[in-house]
Enzyme design. Structure first.
Site, PDB file in Angstrom:
ATOM      1  CB  CYS A  24       1.042  -1.169  -7.956  1.00  0.00           C
ATOM      2  SG  CYS A  24       0.921  -1.184  -9.744  1.00  0.00           S
ATOM      3  CG  ASP A  34      -1.413  -0.919  -2.687  1.00  0.00           C
ATOM      4  OD1 ASP A  34      -1.392  -1.115  -1.479  1.00  0.00           O
ATOM      5  OD2 ASP A  34      -1.040   0.138  -3.237  1.00  0.00           O
ATOM      6  CB  CYS A  59       0.818   0.158   3.107  1.00  0.00           C
ATOM      7  SG  CYS A  59      -0.561   1.144   2.518  1.00  0.00           S
ATOM      8  CB  CYS A  94      -5.174   2.702   0.657  1.00  0.00           C
ATOM      9  SG  CYS A  94      -3.377   2.664   0.755  1.00  0.00           S
TER      10      CYS A  94
END
Lengths: 138, 404
Positions: free
Chosen positions: A37, A39, A64, A107
Protein backbone atom coordinates in the site's frame (compact mmCIF):
# COMPACT_ATOMS: atom_id res chain seq x y z
CA UNK A 1 1.57 19.16 -4.61
CA UNK A 2 2.66 21.76 -2.11
CA UNK A 3 3.47 20.53 1.37
CA UNK A 4 2.74 22.58 4.47
CA UNK A 5 5.71 24.04 6.32
CA UNK A 6 5.06 21.71 9.25
CA UNK A 7 5.10 18.62 7.01
CA UNK A 8 8.34 19.83 5.44
CA UNK A 9 9.83 20.47 8.86
CA UNK A 10 8.98 16.99 10.18
CA UNK A 11 10.17 15.41 6.92
CA UNK A 12 13.50 17.25 7.01
CA UNK A 13 13.98 16.97 10.77
CA UNK A 14 12.02 13.95 11.92
CA UNK A 15 11.67 13.71 15.71
CA UNK A 16 12.31 10.56 17.68
CA UNK A 17 13.48 8.29 14.90
CA UNK A 18 14.62 4.91 16.11
CA UNK A 19 13.72 1.64 17.73
CA UNK A 20 13.39 0.35 21.26
CA UNK A 21 13.65 -3.23 22.50
CA UNK A 22 10.32 -4.73 21.57
CA UNK A 23 10.77 -7.45 24.21
CA UNK A 24 10.96 -4.92 27.04
CA UNK A 25 7.72 -5.36 29.07
CA UNK A 26 7.41 -1.58 29.36
CA UNK A 27 7.65 -1.04 25.60
CA UNK A 28 4.58 -1.23 23.39
CA UNK A 29 5.10 -1.67 19.64
CA UNK A 30 2.59 -0.93 16.92
CA UNK A 31 3.22 -1.73 13.25
CA UNK A 32 0.51 -0.75 10.78
CA UNK A 33 0.12 -0.49 7.01
CA UNK A 34 1.64 -2.70 4.32
CA UNK A 35 4.47 -2.30 1.79
CA UNK A 36 2.04 -3.02 -1.08
CA UNK A 37 0.00 0.00 0.00
CA UNK A 38 3.05 2.24 0.12
CA UNK A 39 2.82 2.96 3.86
CA UNK A 40 4.22 1.12 6.89
CA UNK A 41 4.52 2.80 10.27
CA UNK A 42 6.27 1.37 13.30
CA UNK A 43 5.57 3.30 16.47
CA UNK A 44 6.87 2.41 19.94
CA UNK A 45 6.10 3.80 23.40
CA UNK A 46 8.00 3.22 26.61
CA UNK A 47 5.86 3.65 29.71
CA UNK A 48 7.27 4.62 33.11
CA UNK A 49 6.20 1.83 35.45
CA UNK A 50 5.83 4.06 38.50
CA UNK A 51 3.87 6.95 36.95
CA UNK A 52 2.11 5.29 34.00
CA UNK A 53 3.33 8.14 31.82
CA UNK A 54 4.86 7.63 28.37
CA UNK A 55 8.53 8.39 28.95
CA UNK A 56 9.76 7.84 25.42
CA UNK A 57 8.35 7.31 21.94
CA UNK A 58 10.11 6.26 18.73
CA UNK A 59 9.06 5.72 15.15
CA UNK A 60 10.18 4.47 11.79
CA UNK A 61 8.03 5.02 8.71
CA UNK A 62 8.08 3.84 5.11
CA UNK A 63 5.76 6.15 3.25
CA UNK A 64 5.26 9.56 1.73
CA UNK A 65 6.33 12.79 3.41
CA UNK A 66 2.93 13.23 5.05
CA UNK A 67 3.12 9.74 6.56
CA UNK A 68 6.58 10.47 7.94
CA UNK A 69 5.38 13.80 9.34
CA UNK A 70 2.23 12.25 10.89
CA UNK A 71 4.20 9.61 12.76
CA UNK A 72 6.95 12.05 13.76
CA UNK A 73 4.32 14.40 15.19
CA UNK A 74 2.62 11.49 16.98
CA UNK A 75 5.82 10.63 18.86
CA UNK A 76 6.17 14.26 19.95
CA UNK A 77 2.63 14.31 21.29
CA UNK A 78 2.89 10.92 23.01
CA UNK A 79 5.76 11.82 25.30
CA UNK A 80 4.52 12.95 28.70
CA UNK A 81 1.00 11.65 28.19
CA UNK A 82 -0.64 8.87 30.18
CA UNK A 83 -1.66 5.79 28.26
CA UNK A 84 -5.30 6.83 28.31
CA UNK A 85 -4.50 10.37 27.18
CA UNK A 86 -2.53 8.86 24.30
CA UNK A 87 -5.56 6.88 23.21
CA UNK A 88 -7.53 10.12 22.99
CA UNK A 89 -5.33 11.45 20.14
CA UNK A 90 -7.48 11.57 17.00
CA UNK A 91 -6.36 11.54 13.41
CA UNK A 92 -8.20 14.83 12.89
CA UNK A 93 -5.87 16.46 15.42
CA UNK A 94 -2.94 15.41 13.21
CA UNK A 95 -4.72 16.62 10.05
CA UNK A 96 -5.27 20.02 11.61
CA UNK A 97 -1.78 20.39 13.03
CA UNK A 98 -0.07 19.44 9.74
CA UNK A 99 -2.69 21.00 7.40
CA UNK A 100 -2.93 17.71 5.48
CA UNK A 101 -4.90 17.82 2.22
CA UNK A 102 -7.82 15.35 1.78
CA UNK A 103 -5.68 12.93 -0.27
CA UNK A 104 -3.28 12.59 2.69
CA UNK A 105 -5.85 12.00 5.44
CA UNK A 106 -5.11 8.27 5.34
CA UNK A 107 -1.62 9.10 6.66
CA UNK A 108 -3.14 10.58 9.80
CA UNK A 109 -5.48 7.61 10.15
CA UNK A 110 -2.48 5.31 9.96
CA UNK A 111 -0.72 7.33 12.68
CA UNK A 112 -3.76 7.04 14.96
CA UNK A 113 -3.88 3.30 14.25
CA UNK A 114 -0.17 3.05 15.09
CA UNK A 115 -0.70 4.80 18.45
CA UNK A 116 -3.59 2.47 19.30
CA UNK A 117 -1.61 -0.57 18.22
CA UNK A 118 1.42 0.44 20.31
CA UNK A 119 -0.65 1.16 23.42
CA UNK A 120 -2.63 -2.05 22.84
CA UNK A 121 0.61 -4.03 22.69
CA UNK A 122 1.81 -2.40 25.92
CA UNK A 123 -1.47 -3.17 27.71
CA UNK A 124 -1.38 -6.73 26.48
CA UNK A 125 2.11 -7.14 27.89
CA UNK A 126 0.97 -5.66 31.19
CA UNK A 127 -1.89 -8.17 31.27
CA UNK A 128 -4.42 -5.36 31.33
CA UNK A 129 -8.14 -5.80 30.74
CA UNK A 130 -8.18 -4.77 27.09
CA UNK A 131 -8.78 -7.74 24.79
CA UNK A 132 -6.03 -8.38 22.28
CA UNK A 133 -8.39 -7.91 19.35
CA UNK A 134 -8.43 -4.16 19.87
CA UNK A 135 -4.75 -3.90 19.12
CA UNK A 136 -5.25 -4.88 15.50
CA UNK A 137 -5.29 -1.95 13.20
CA UNK A 138 -8.05 -1.36 10.70
CA UNK B 1 25.13 24.38 -12.69
CA UNK B 2 21.61 25.66 -12.22
CA UNK B 3 18.85 24.03 -10.19
CA UNK B 4 16.19 22.70 -10.49
CA UNK B 5 17.62 20.01 -12.73
CA UNK B 6 15.33 18.50 -15.34
CA UNK B 7 15.61 14.70 -15.63
CA UNK B 8 12.06 14.04 -16.83
CA UNK B 9 12.58 14.12 -20.59
CA UNK B 10 10.11 11.27 -21.22
CA UNK B 11 7.35 13.59 -20.04
CA UNK B 12 8.37 16.46 -22.25
CA UNK B 13 11.46 18.27 -23.50
CA UNK B 14 12.35 21.94 -23.81
CA UNK B 15 12.18 23.39 -27.31
CA UNK B 16 15.63 23.45 -28.90
CA UNK B 17 16.57 27.10 -29.60
CA UNK B 18 17.31 26.12 -33.22
CA UNK B 19 13.76 24.78 -33.51
CA UNK B 20 12.33 27.96 -32.06
CA UNK B 21 14.33 30.09 -34.51
CA UNK B 22 12.95 28.08 -37.43
CA UNK B 23 9.39 28.55 -36.15
CA UNK B 24 9.40 32.27 -35.37
CA UNK B 25 8.90 33.74 -38.88
CA UNK B 26 5.77 31.63 -39.33
CA UNK B 27 3.93 33.40 -36.52
CA UNK B 28 4.30 36.88 -37.96
CA UNK B 29 5.53 37.72 -41.46
CA UNK B 30 4.96 34.24 -42.95
CA UNK B 31 1.53 33.69 -41.45
CA UNK B 32 -0.30 32.34 -44.50
CA UNK B 33 -2.77 29.46 -44.59
CA UNK B 34 -1.11 26.46 -46.23
CA UNK B 35 -4.43 25.71 -47.92
CA UNK B 36 -4.58 29.12 -49.66
CA UNK B 37 -3.75 28.18 -53.25
CA UNK B 38 -4.06 31.55 -54.91
CA UNK B 39 -1.49 33.85 -53.35
CA UNK B 40 2.09 33.91 -52.19
CA UNK B 41 1.23 33.87 -48.49
CA UNK B 42 -0.39 30.48 -48.94
CA UNK B 43 2.41 29.16 -51.17
CA UNK B 44 5.02 30.21 -48.63
CA UNK B 45 3.20 28.37 -45.86
CA UNK B 46 2.64 25.32 -48.02
CA UNK B 47 6.29 25.24 -48.96
CA UNK B 48 7.25 25.30 -45.26
CA UNK B 49 4.83 22.46 -44.52
CA UNK B 50 6.17 20.42 -47.42
CA UNK B 51 9.71 20.87 -46.17
CA UNK B 52 8.68 19.71 -42.68
CA UNK B 53 6.85 16.72 -44.14
CA UNK B 54 10.05 15.72 -45.90
CA UNK B 55 12.17 16.20 -42.76
CA UNK B 56 9.84 13.96 -40.74
CA UNK B 57 9.64 11.35 -43.50
CA UNK B 58 13.44 11.29 -43.79
CA UNK B 59 13.84 10.58 -40.10
CA UNK B 60 11.66 7.45 -40.29
CA UNK B 61 12.38 6.20 -43.81
CA UNK B 62 8.99 7.19 -45.20
CA UNK B 63 7.88 9.42 -48.08
CA UNK B 64 6.52 12.91 -47.49
CA UNK B 65 3.02 12.01 -48.67
CA UNK B 66 2.75 9.41 -45.91
CA UNK B 67 2.92 12.03 -43.14
CA UNK B 68 -0.40 13.29 -41.72
CA UNK B 69 -0.18 16.20 -39.29
CA UNK B 70 -2.14 16.06 -36.04
CA UNK B 71 -2.29 17.87 -32.71
CA UNK B 72 -0.02 15.32 -31.04
CA UNK B 73 0.44 11.66 -30.34
CA UNK B 74 -2.82 11.23 -28.43
CA UNK B 75 -4.69 12.31 -31.54
CA UNK B 76 -2.41 10.22 -33.76
CA UNK B 77 -3.09 7.10 -31.66
CA UNK B 78 -6.83 7.77 -31.66
CA UNK B 79 -6.88 8.42 -35.40
CA UNK B 80 -4.82 5.33 -36.23
CA UNK B 81 -6.77 2.88 -34.08
CA UNK B 82 -10.28 4.25 -34.48
CA UNK B 83 -9.60 5.06 -38.13
CA UNK B 84 -8.54 1.50 -38.90
CA UNK B 85 -11.33 -0.04 -36.81
CA UNK B 86 -13.91 1.95 -38.75
CA UNK B 87 -12.34 1.51 -42.20
CA UNK B 88 -11.78 -2.23 -41.87
CA UNK B 89 -14.95 -3.06 -39.90
CA UNK B 90 -16.14 -5.42 -42.62
CA UNK B 91 -12.92 -7.40 -42.46
CA UNK B 92 -12.97 -7.90 -38.70
CA UNK B 93 -13.26 -6.33 -35.30
CA UNK B 94 -10.31 -7.74 -33.38
CA UNK B 95 -7.41 -5.57 -32.17
CA UNK B 96 -4.29 -6.75 -30.38
CA UNK B 97 -2.40 -4.40 -28.09
CA UNK B 98 -0.33 -4.72 -24.91
CA UNK B 99 -0.81 -4.08 -21.21
CA UNK B 100 1.99 -1.50 -21.05
CA UNK B 101 0.73 0.83 -23.78
CA UNK B 102 0.14 4.50 -23.18
CA UNK B 103 -3.36 5.45 -22.01
CA UNK B 104 -4.02 7.07 -25.39
CA UNK B 105 -3.88 3.57 -26.89
CA UNK B 106 -5.44 1.60 -24.01
CA UNK B 107 -8.37 3.92 -23.50
CA UNK B 108 -8.97 4.17 -27.24
CA UNK B 109 -9.17 0.37 -27.34
CA UNK B 110 -11.49 0.33 -24.34
CA UNK B 111 -13.77 2.80 -26.09
CA UNK B 112 -13.87 0.56 -29.17
CA UNK B 113 -14.70 -2.43 -26.95
CA UNK B 114 -17.79 -0.57 -25.79
CA UNK B 115 -18.81 -0.35 -29.43
CA UNK B 116 -18.39 -4.07 -30.01
CA UNK B 117 -14.71 -4.50 -30.88
CA UNK B 118 -12.74 -7.39 -29.37
CA UNK B 119 -9.41 -6.39 -27.88
CA UNK B 120 -6.58 -8.63 -26.69
CA UNK B 121 -4.20 -7.04 -24.19
CA UNK B 122 -0.95 -8.98 -24.42
CA UNK B 123 0.86 -9.70 -21.16
CA UNK B 124 4.51 -8.75 -20.68
CA UNK B 125 7.56 -10.83 -19.99
CA UNK B 126 9.38 -9.68 -16.85
CA UNK B 127 12.00 -7.93 -19.01
CA UNK B 128 9.33 -5.67 -20.52
CA UNK B 129 9.15 -7.35 -23.93
CA UNK B 130 6.12 -9.10 -25.39
CA UNK B 131 6.32 -12.82 -26.10
CA UNK B 132 6.14 -13.13 -29.90
CA UNK B 133 4.63 -16.61 -29.67
CA UNK B 134 1.82 -15.27 -27.52
CA UNK B 135 1.30 -12.57 -30.15
CA UNK B 136 1.19 -15.16 -32.96
CA UNK B 137 -1.38 -17.21 -31.10
CA UNK B 138 -3.54 -14.17 -30.37
CA UNK B 139 -4.10 -13.41 -34.07
CA UNK B 140 -7.45 -14.61 -35.41
CA UNK B 141 -9.26 -14.34 -38.76
CA UNK B 142 -10.99 -11.28 -37.34
CA UNK B 143 -7.80 -9.45 -36.36
CA UNK B 144 -7.42 -6.18 -38.25
CA UNK B 145 -4.80 -4.33 -36.22
CA UNK B 146 -1.85 -4.88 -33.92
CA UNK B 147 -0.87 -1.80 -31.91
CA UNK B 148 2.36 -2.17 -29.92
CA UNK B 149 4.50 0.76 -28.86
CA UNK B 150 8.05 1.08 -30.16
CA UNK B 151 9.60 2.07 -26.83
CA UNK B 152 7.92 2.36 -23.47
CA UNK B 153 7.61 5.74 -21.79
CA UNK B 154 8.28 4.46 -18.26
CA UNK B 155 10.90 1.75 -18.64
CA UNK B 156 12.29 2.68 -22.07
CA UNK B 157 12.20 -0.93 -23.26
CA UNK B 158 12.27 -1.21 -27.05
CA UNK B 159 10.08 -3.94 -28.52
CA UNK B 160 11.18 -6.17 -31.38
CA UNK B 161 9.14 -4.02 -33.70
CA UNK B 162 10.45 -5.40 -37.01
CA UNK B 163 9.47 -8.93 -35.97
CA UNK B 164 6.05 -7.82 -34.73
CA UNK B 165 5.44 -6.08 -38.06
CA UNK B 166 6.55 -9.18 -39.95
CA UNK B 167 4.17 -11.38 -37.97
CA UNK B 168 1.34 -8.92 -38.64
CA UNK B 169 2.03 -8.82 -42.36
CA UNK B 170 2.24 -12.59 -42.66
CA UNK B 171 -1.32 -12.72 -41.39
CA UNK B 172 -2.59 -9.74 -43.40
CA UNK B 173 -2.96 -7.63 -40.27
CA UNK B 174 -2.03 -3.93 -40.07
CA UNK B 175 0.62 -2.85 -37.59
CA UNK B 176 0.46 0.46 -35.74
CA UNK B 177 3.16 1.58 -33.33
CA UNK B 178 3.25 4.45 -30.89
CA UNK B 179 6.66 5.81 -31.82
CA UNK B 180 6.64 8.79 -29.49
CA UNK B 181 9.57 7.81 -27.29
CA UNK B 182 11.63 6.06 -29.99
CA UNK B 183 11.53 8.45 -32.95
CA UNK B 184 14.49 10.79 -32.87
CA UNK B 185 16.20 8.76 -30.13
CA UNK B 186 16.95 5.47 -31.89
CA UNK B 187 17.00 4.65 -35.61
CA UNK B 188 13.44 3.99 -36.76
CA UNK B 189 12.67 2.88 -40.29
CA UNK B 190 9.12 2.11 -41.28
CA UNK B 191 10.18 -0.17 -44.12
CA UNK B 192 12.76 -2.20 -42.19
CA UNK B 193 10.42 -2.30 -39.17
CA UNK B 194 7.32 -3.34 -41.20
CA UNK B 195 5.29 -0.47 -39.74
CA UNK B 196 1.97 0.54 -41.34
CA UNK B 197 1.03 3.38 -39.03
CA UNK B 198 3.14 5.26 -36.52
CA UNK B 199 2.36 8.04 -34.04
CA UNK B 200 4.91 10.81 -33.49
CA UNK B 201 4.92 13.94 -31.35
CA UNK B 202 7.13 17.02 -31.42
CA UNK B 203 7.45 17.83 -27.73
CA UNK B 204 9.42 14.70 -26.85
CA UNK B 205 12.10 15.58 -29.40
CA UNK B 206 12.76 19.22 -28.50
CA UNK B 207 9.90 20.57 -30.59
CA UNK B 208 6.77 22.44 -29.47
CA UNK B 209 3.77 20.94 -27.68
CA UNK B 210 0.48 20.53 -29.53
CA UNK B 211 1.76 19.12 -32.80
CA UNK B 212 2.38 15.59 -33.95
CA UNK B 213 2.07 13.33 -36.95
CA UNK B 214 0.73 10.00 -38.03
CA UNK B 215 2.65 8.00 -40.58
CA UNK B 216 0.20 6.18 -42.85
CA UNK B 217 1.77 3.73 -45.30
CA UNK B 218 0.84 4.23 -48.97
CA UNK B 219 2.31 1.11 -50.59
CA UNK B 220 2.49 -2.60 -49.70
CA UNK B 221 -0.07 -2.33 -48.28
CA UNK B 222 -1.89 0.92 -48.99
CA UNK B 223 -3.41 1.74 -45.62
CA UNK B 224 -6.68 3.60 -45.39
CA UNK B 225 -8.18 5.15 -42.31
CA UNK B 226 -11.53 6.80 -41.68
CA UNK B 227 -11.19 10.43 -40.62
CA UNK B 228 -12.31 11.04 -37.05
CA UNK B 229 -13.04 14.74 -37.53
CA UNK B 230 -15.11 16.27 -40.31
CA UNK B 231 -14.15 19.45 -42.13
CA UNK B 232 -12.18 20.77 -45.05
CA UNK B 233 -10.62 17.46 -46.04
CA UNK B 234 -7.03 18.46 -45.29
CA UNK B 235 -4.23 15.91 -45.12
CA UNK B 236 -5.57 13.75 -47.95
CA UNK B 237 -8.96 13.63 -46.27
CA UNK B 238 -7.64 11.94 -43.16
CA UNK B 239 -7.40 14.91 -40.84
CA UNK B 240 -9.31 18.13 -41.41
CA UNK B 241 -8.29 21.40 -39.87
CA UNK B 242 -6.10 24.32 -40.90
CA UNK B 243 -2.47 23.31 -40.56
CA UNK B 244 -0.57 24.68 -37.57
CA UNK B 245 2.27 25.92 -39.73
CA UNK B 246 4.71 27.30 -37.11
CA UNK B 247 4.46 24.12 -35.04
CA UNK B 248 4.73 21.90 -38.09
CA UNK B 249 7.90 23.77 -39.06
CA UNK B 250 9.10 23.14 -35.50
CA UNK B 251 8.35 19.41 -35.71
CA UNK B 252 10.19 19.19 -39.03
CA UNK B 253 13.24 21.04 -37.72
CA UNK B 254 13.24 18.93 -34.54
CA UNK B 255 13.28 15.76 -36.67
CA UNK B 256 16.09 17.08 -38.87
CA UNK B 257 18.25 17.90 -35.85
CA UNK B 258 17.56 14.49 -34.28
CA UNK B 259 18.50 12.76 -37.50
CA UNK B 260 21.72 14.73 -37.94
CA UNK B 261 22.84 14.38 -34.34
CA UNK B 262 21.48 10.95 -33.40
CA UNK B 263 24.73 8.95 -33.45
CA UNK B 264 26.54 11.47 -31.26
CA UNK B 265 23.58 12.26 -29.03
CA UNK B 266 22.74 8.62 -28.52
CA UNK B 267 26.32 7.86 -27.44
CA UNK B 268 26.27 10.77 -25.03
CA UNK B 269 22.92 9.75 -23.53
CA UNK B 270 24.09 6.15 -23.03
CA UNK B 271 27.28 7.36 -21.39
CA UNK B 272 25.46 9.66 -18.96
CA UNK B 273 22.73 7.11 -18.21
CA UNK B 274 25.26 4.33 -17.60
CA UNK B 275 27.27 6.60 -15.34
CA UNK B 276 24.18 7.42 -13.29
CA UNK B 277 23.27 3.74 -13.07
CA UNK B 278 26.80 2.69 -12.08
CA UNK B 279 27.04 5.33 -9.35
CA UNK B 280 23.69 4.43 -7.82
CA UNK B 281 24.40 0.70 -7.97
CA UNK B 282 27.86 1.03 -6.44
CA UNK B 283 26.76 3.23 -3.54
CA UNK B 284 23.38 1.70 -2.65
CA UNK B 285 22.34 -1.86 -1.88
CA UNK B 286 18.96 -3.33 -2.85
CA UNK B 287 18.31 -1.27 -5.95
CA UNK B 288 16.59 -2.92 -8.88
CA UNK B 289 16.42 -2.00 -12.56
CA UNK B 290 12.93 -2.27 -14.02
CA UNK B 291 12.91 -3.67 -17.56
CA UNK B 292 15.81 -5.07 -19.56
CA UNK B 293 18.91 -2.92 -20.13
CA UNK B 294 19.57 -4.82 -23.34
CA UNK B 295 16.81 -3.32 -25.49
CA UNK B 296 16.36 0.14 -24.09
CA UNK B 297 16.32 3.81 -24.99
CA UNK B 298 19.75 5.33 -24.35
CA UNK B 299 18.29 8.08 -22.15
CA UNK B 300 16.11 5.96 -19.84
CA UNK B 301 16.76 4.53 -16.40
CA UNK B 302 13.97 3.12 -14.22
CA UNK B 303 15.10 1.99 -10.82
CA UNK B 304 13.42 0.79 -7.63
CA UNK B 305 15.02 1.81 -4.35
CA UNK B 306 13.70 -0.89 -2.03
CA UNK B 307 12.26 0.22 1.33
CA UNK B 308 12.07 3.90 0.30
CA UNK B 309 8.67 5.14 -0.84
CA UNK B 310 8.89 7.08 -4.11
CA UNK B 311 7.07 10.23 -3.15
CA UNK B 312 9.15 10.69 -0.01
CA UNK B 313 12.25 10.28 -2.16
CA UNK B 314 11.01 12.92 -4.63
CA UNK B 315 10.34 15.23 -1.68
CA UNK B 316 13.95 14.85 -0.57
CA UNK B 317 15.32 15.69 -4.02
CA UNK B 318 13.03 18.65 -4.64
CA UNK B 319 15.65 20.40 -6.75
CA UNK B 320 15.54 17.53 -9.26
CA UNK B 321 12.63 16.77 -11.61
CA UNK B 322 12.04 13.03 -12.08
CA UNK B 323 8.96 10.78 -12.00
CA UNK B 324 7.95 7.99 -9.66
CA UNK B 325 5.82 4.89 -10.16
CA UNK B 326 4.58 5.35 -6.62
CA UNK B 327 0.82 5.48 -6.15
CA UNK B 328 1.17 8.66 -4.13
CA UNK B 329 2.36 10.55 -7.19
CA UNK B 330 -0.36 9.34 -9.55
CA UNK B 331 -3.85 10.68 -10.03
CA UNK B 332 -5.36 7.22 -9.55
CA UNK B 333 -3.53 6.34 -6.32
CA UNK B 334 -2.51 3.08 -8.00
CA UNK B 335 1.14 2.25 -8.52
CA UNK B 336 2.44 2.09 -12.09
CA UNK B 337 0.43 -0.32 -14.27
CA UNK B 338 3.47 -0.70 -16.49
CA UNK B 339 5.62 -2.07 -13.67
CA UNK B 340 2.69 -4.21 -12.52
CA UNK B 341 2.49 -5.75 -16.01
CA UNK B 342 6.16 -6.73 -15.72
CA UNK B 343 5.35 -8.54 -12.49
CA UNK B 344 7.10 -5.95 -10.30
CA UNK B 345 5.38 -6.19 -6.91
CA UNK B 346 3.41 -3.21 -5.63
CA UNK B 347 5.97 -2.87 -2.82
CA UNK B 348 8.80 -2.25 -5.30
CA UNK B 349 6.61 -0.26 -7.69
CA UNK B 350 6.05 2.24 -4.86
CA UNK B 351 9.82 2.74 -4.66
CA UNK B 352 10.51 3.28 -8.38
CA UNK B 353 11.99 6.37 -9.97
CA UNK B 354 12.13 7.11 -13.70
CA UNK B 355 15.12 9.11 -14.91
CA UNK B 356 14.74 10.58 -18.40
CA UNK B 357 17.91 12.21 -19.66
CA UNK B 358 17.87 14.74 -22.45
CA UNK B 359 19.89 16.78 -24.89
CA UNK B 360 20.56 19.61 -22.45
CA UNK B 361 21.67 17.54 -19.45
CA UNK B 362 25.34 17.61 -18.48
CA UNK B 363 27.72 15.22 -16.78
CA UNK B 364 27.93 17.61 -13.84
CA UNK B 365 24.17 17.28 -13.41
CA UNK B 366 24.39 13.49 -13.51
CA UNK B 367 27.02 13.56 -10.75
CA UNK B 368 24.89 15.90 -8.68
CA UNK B 369 21.70 13.87 -9.14
CA UNK B 370 23.46 10.62 -8.24
CA UNK B 371 24.92 12.16 -5.08
CA UNK B 372 21.57 13.62 -4.02
CA UNK B 373 19.70 10.35 -4.59
CA UNK B 374 22.30 8.39 -2.66
CA UNK B 375 22.16 10.83 0.25
CA UNK B 376 18.35 10.89 0.44
CA UNK B 377 17.88 7.14 -0.01
CA UNK B 378 20.33 6.52 2.84
CA UNK B 379 18.56 9.01 5.07
CA UNK B 380 15.10 7.58 4.32
CA UNK B 381 16.29 4.03 4.83
CA UNK B 382 17.38 5.04 8.34
CA UNK B 383 13.75 6.01 8.76
CA UNK B 384 12.32 2.88 7.14
CA UNK B 385 11.01 0.07 9.35
CA UNK B 386 11.17 -2.20 6.30
CA UNK B 387 14.88 -1.61 5.78
CA UNK B 388 15.46 -2.30 9.46
CA UNK B 389 13.51 -5.56 9.26
CA UNK B 390 15.29 -6.61 6.08
CA UNK B 391 18.66 -5.95 7.74
CA UNK B 392 17.54 -8.09 10.71
CA UNK B 393 16.93 -10.88 8.24
CA UNK B 394 13.13 -10.76 8.29
CA UNK B 395 11.59 -12.01 5.04
CA UNK B 396 9.08 -9.24 4.40
CA UNK B 397 6.97 -11.42 2.14
CA UNK B 398 6.12 -13.68 5.11
CA UNK B 399 5.01 -10.84 7.40
CA UNK B 400 1.32 -10.60 8.20
CA UNK B 401 0.66 -6.89 7.61
CA UNK B 402 -2.05 -5.22 9.67
CA UNK B 403 -3.68 -3.40 6.77
CA UNK B 404 -7.01 -3.60 5.06
Amino acid sequence: MAYSDKVLDHYSHPRNVGSMDKNDPNVGTGMVGAPECGDVMKLQVKVDEATGIIADAKFKTFGCGSAIASSSLATEWLKGKTVDEALAIKNTDIVNELSLPPVKIHCSVLAEDAIKAAIGDYKKKQGAHKPAGETVAS
Amino acid sequence: MKTPIYFDNHATTPVDPRVLQAMLPYFTEKFGNAASRNHSFGWEAEEAVDKARKQIADLIGATAKEIIFTSGATESNNLAIKGVAEMYAEKGNHIITAATEHKAVLDTCKKLEKHGAKVTYLPMLSNGLIDLDVLRKAITDKTILISIMYANNEIGVIQNVAEIGKIAHERGVLFHTDGVQACGKVPVNVLRDNIDLMSITAHKIYGPKGVGALYVRRRNPRVQITAQMDGGGHERGMRSGTLNVPSIVGLGEACAICQAEMPEESRRMSYLRDKLKAKLESELDEVFINGTMEHRLPNNLNMSFAYVEGESLLMGINDIAVSSGSACTSATLEPSYVLKALGVGDDLAHTSIRFGLGRFNTEEEVDYVAARIIEVVRRLRELSPLYEMAKEGVDLSTVQWAAE
